[in-house]
Design a protein around this motif. Structure first.
Motif, PDB file in Angstrom:
ATOM      1  N   GLN A 186      51.498  41.528  33.172  1.00 17.60           N
ATOM      2  CA  GLN A 186      51.815  41.868  34.555  1.00 17.60           C
ATOM      3  C   GLN A 186      50.581  41.941  35.431  1.00 17.60           C
ATOM      4  O   GLN A 186      50.664  42.138  36.614  1.00 17.60           O
ATOM      5  N   ARG A 187      49.423  41.800  34.808  1.00 18.26           N
ATOM      6  CA  ARG A 187      48.204  41.922  35.598  1.00 18.26           C
ATOM      7  C   ARG A 187      47.906  40.611  36.325  1.00 18.26           C
ATOM      8  O   ARG A 187      48.159  39.539  35.823  1.00 18.26           O
ATOM      9  N   ASN A 188      47.390  40.701  37.481  1.00 17.23           N
ATOM     10  CA  ASN A 188      46.865  39.514  38.135  1.00 17.23           C
ATOM     11  C   ASN A 188      45.815  39.945  39.131  1.00 17.23           C
ATOM     12  O   ASN A 188      45.753  41.101  39.531  1.00 17.23           O
ATOM     13  N   ASN A 215      46.859  43.289  41.618  1.00 14.01           N
ATOM     14  CA  ASN A 215      48.262  43.589  41.917  1.00 14.01           C
ATOM     15  C   ASN A 215      48.669  44.917  41.290  1.00 14.01           C
ATOM     16  O   ASN A 215      49.757  45.412  41.523  1.00 14.01           O
ATOM     17  N   LEU A 227      49.914  39.854  46.666  1.00 16.44           N
ATOM     18  CA  LEU A 227      49.586  40.227  45.286  1.00 16.44           C
ATOM     19  C   LEU A 227      50.795  40.016  44.385  1.00 16.44           C
ATOM     20  O   LEU A 227      51.826  40.656  44.544  1.00 16.44           O
ATOM     21  N   TRP A 228      50.643  39.100  43.451  1.00 15.00           N
ATOM     22  CA  TRP A 228      51.718  38.757  42.525  1.00 15.00           C
ATOM     23  C   TRP A 228      51.256  38.965  41.094  1.00 15.00           C
ATOM     24  O   TRP A 228      50.061  38.953  40.825  1.00 15.00           O
ATOM     25  N   ASN A 229      52.208  39.056  40.200  1.00 13.29           N
ATOM     26  CA  ASN A 229      51.840  39.001  38.786  1.00 13.29           C
ATOM     27  C   ASN A 229      51.619  37.537  38.417  1.00 13.29           C
ATOM     28  O   ASN A 229      51.741  36.640  39.264  1.00 13.29           O
ATOM     29  N   ARG A 258      54.369  34.933  39.182  1.00 15.99           N
ATOM     30  CA  ARG A 258      54.931  35.020  40.540  1.00 15.99           C
ATOM     31  C   ARG A 258      56.371  35.549  40.554  1.00 15.99           C
ATOM     32  O   ARG A 258      57.202  35.099  41.328  1.00 15.99           O
ATOM     33  N   MET A 307      56.766  39.084  40.245  1.00 16.43           N
ATOM     34  CA  MET A 307      56.696  40.457  40.739  1.00 16.43           C
ATOM     35  C   MET A 307      55.671  40.557  41.858  1.00 16.43           C
ATOM     36  O   MET A 307      54.507  40.224  41.683  1.00 16.43           O
TER      37      MET A 307
END
Lengths: 352, 338
Positions: free
Chosen positions: A147-149, A169, B152-154, B157, B159
């Protein structure tokens, strides 16, 4: 290489091939026609040798409905075109556009004499560096997805360093990195923790959104703007890895606004900072004001009407989405006009 | 109006290599090697960018951007339109909103972040135009969500993270002093997402979505791991380990904020949050064994107001708020043999 007394071979570890570019958030030119691409999806910076190194005088670029024009040459609809960034090659004065289209496929276009060509991303000479910190692997969700970006928010080359800021994020934080270029295989990626204080009372951490580097009062400075829009300056010499760095807040630029792009221009020996904003006009600052603002809003108690800190002028260009310097005395920008049109516009230094 | 006359040159044939509504390769047969070919969008005055290659009596066109189903294209031979083609649009599955965080109905006034989870990757362009916030009277409240670009996405794309304007949440900044917090204690707000927002492959949500929050007082107190309740699972099972927090936590930082260690080895498993992000569940891949496990806390986990174990979101220097004892970054629990 005339401006490079050390004769650094910037392309010494470039290879020919197809770099992985999955998304483009920021592009910026370095020396010798090298284009840096900030890819959030792969969390990497790719340096591409554009070989676009024939010096050309800067023309005046102007295209009405640039989104429609780009859609035409890409064979799609204007509604599918998302212009993510724009950068002028300072040697050829060609304008490069990073575009996402048709469900976020990245494309780079080059504008020469108001006609677009495609800049290939395959079989090019390039080098790249991953921005993933060597941290423990992030936990996955139930479907096994990370889930990290990390979204690249700005990118700039200054004196042998690729400087890059990014927003997470997850955590409310930004990472600011200064990476030696050419990229080395074994490179320490240190990040800076940057704080600012508000009116002598609240010290807060703030993610950097846009920045530029320039000389202020004869010294190299980083001029950064946060997501909460204070304008902050740091002497470069203060930016040490793993150090709690506090910037000097020189202006608060108002509300509900994020800074988009900053450029430095000069006229008659006077330097100016131009800043494009998501919901404000194009702002113009004088460098002497930035250098001369000896205090900091950290200690300022009195509130003035309007925004706080150093003076700036709102230029009559609103909704400027992309901005770069075109030659020494022009600036080029993409502007959403009142009638909804998206135009590429060039203006000259009579506004300085 | 442009009238387009297509020369009926029967020898020209176009084959499309397409995948999921996207045409990646156009094969034109029937033209000679010396013919100059180009593809235009119907009504376009400039050729579509791409590369041409002639191989075994076929001209291959690889467009820079995949061509799209549903658009009319014209093949020009030697500057003359000779053939038109169009790929019918396939139906694509509409995306849905599968979760929204915070999932609780009550949030603090200094709420910093929200997350929207979609069933498939979404389109990024103009995304803030699809999200609106309105007050208890149904009137739109502007300037609540910060229109951050890039958004800002995971990684895939699915979340989106959005921030409640931090310039207004932060105490002391002009924006906060002048306008106060973006959302006000005692009021309710509805976050709505338009049905027109499309997935990356072009299908709109189709149905509007909304969630109403009640706003409670600011949260000032930092998370204190020593006050968290750890409920150990039974030995020999893969029952989830449960951790209960006294306050609602930030979804994403907390979800991935813990590592479970046994004898120094990280345990594999999946994490989940529940009860308005007051509960964290960890289901191990292998059954639990008797003994003591350590829970390592990532100090950057945040509460709903962006306070982490490392630092408060904003610190009142006059009160020396953060000077209290530093929080421990470790907890442990023991599984007995019964």
């Amino acid at each position: 290489m005339a401006n490079n007394p050390k004769k650094i071979d910037y392309k010494r570890n470039f290879v020919v091939g197809t770099p992985t570019v999955e998304s483009i958030n920021a592009i910026s030119f370095g020396p010798e026609g090298i284009l840096f691409i900030g890819d959030s999806k792969t969390a990497s910076i790719v340096a591409i040798d554009t070989k676009d190194t024939d010096a050309q005088a800067a023309g005046k670029a102007s295209i009405k409905n640039i989104d429609q024009r780009i859609a035409e040459v890409l064979g799609t609809e204007a509604s599918e075109i998302d212009i993510r960034d724009m950068a002028v090659n300072p040697i050829s004065n060609s304008i490069y556009f990073a575009v996402h289209a048709n469900g976020d496929q990245p494309v780079i276009l080059k504008l020469v004499k108001e006609e677009f060509t495609a800049m290939p991303l395959n079989d090019v000479s390039y080098s790249s560096i991953s921005l993933n910190a060597p941290i423990a692997e992030d936990a996955k969700d139930r479907r096994g997805r990370s889930q990290r970006n990390w979204a690249v928010s700005d990118l700039s080359f200054y004196q042998g360093q690729v400087m890059v800021s990014g927003l997470s994020n997850k955590e409310f934080s930004s990472t600011f990195r200064s990476i030696q270029f050419p990229f080395e295989e074994k490179q320490t990626l240190s990040s800076l923790e940057i704080y600012h204080a508000a009116h002598g009372r609240y010290e807060t951490y703030a993610p950097i959104k846009a920045f530029t580097a320039a000389k202020v009062g004869g010294e190299d400075h980083l001029i950064a703007s946060y997501t909460c829009t204070p304008l902050v300056v740091f002497p470069m010499s203060n930016l040490q890895p793993d150090k709690h760095v506090k910037g000097r807040t020189v202006a608060e630029l108002g509300n509900w606004n994020t800074p988009l792009d900053m450029i430095v221009m000069e006229k008659d020996g006077v330097s100016y900072l131009l800043m494009a904003n998501s919901s404000r006009s194009l702002m113009k600052f004088k460098f002497t004001d930035i250098a001369g603002f000896s205090g900091s809003l950290n200690t300022r108690v009195e509130e003035r009407a309007g925004t706080d800190g150093i003076d700036f002028i709102n230029l009559p260009f609103v909704n400027v989405q992309q901005l770069d310097k075109l030659g020494d005395d022009q600036f080029v920008f993409i502007q959403r006009k009142g009638n909804g049109d998206l135009d590429l516009v060039t203006q000259n230094n009579r506004w300085l | 109006m442009t009238f387009l006359y297509l020369h009926c040159e029967a020898q020209i044939q176009v084959d499309l290599v397409a995948n999921k509504n996207q045409i990646r390769l156009v094969k034109v047969s029937g033209a000679t090697q010396t013919d100059t070919l180009a593809v235009y969008k119907l009504g376009g005055s400039r050729a579509i960018l791409g590369s041409w290659e002639y191989k075994q009596e076929i001209h291959f066109f690889r467009p820079v951007l995949s061509l799209s189903a549903g658009i009319d294209y014209i093949v020009y031979r030697n500057d003359r339109p000779t053939h038109s083609f169009k790929l019918p649009k396939e139906d694509v599955i509409a995306p849905t909103i599968t979760a929204f965080f915070p999932s609780a109905d009550t949030v603090p006034e200094n709420l910093l972040k929200c997350y929207v989870q979609f069933s498939k990757p979404m389109r990024e362009k103009d995304l803030y135009s699809y999200i609106t916030v309105s007050d208890g009277q149904g009137k739109e409240v502007r300037e609540v969500i910060l229109p951050l670009e890039p958004a800002l996405w995971n990684e895939d794309r699915t979340m989106l993270t959005f921030w409640i304007d931090p310039g207004r949440v932060k105490r002391g900044l002009k924006r906060n002093r002048r306008l106060g917090a973006p959302i006000t204690e005692g009021e309710s707000y509805t976050f709505a997402i338009s049905e027109n927002w499309q997935s990356a492959d072009g299908a709109p949500l189709g149905t509007p979505w909304q969630k109403t929050f009640y706003v409670a007082a600011r949260t000032e107190k930092l998370a204190e791991p020593q006050n968290w309740q750890v409920i150990p699972p039974k030995t020999g099972t893969t029952d989830p380990l449960t951790m209960i927090f006294p306050q609602n936590m930030d979804y994403l930082t907390t979800l991935s904020g813990f590592t479970i260690l046994k004898d120094g080895i990280a345990q594999k498993g999946t994490a989940e949050m529940g009860n308005g992000e007051k509960r964290w569940l960890f289901q191990p891949s292998k059954p639990w064994v008797t003994g003591t496990y350590t829970i390592e806390i990532t100090p950057s986990i945040e509460d709903l107001a962006g306070n982490s174990l490392l630092r408060p979101f904003d610190r009142d220097l006059q009160k020396q708020e953060a000077a209290s004892k530093p929080a421990s970054h470790q907890l442990s629990f023991t599984i007995t043999g019964e």
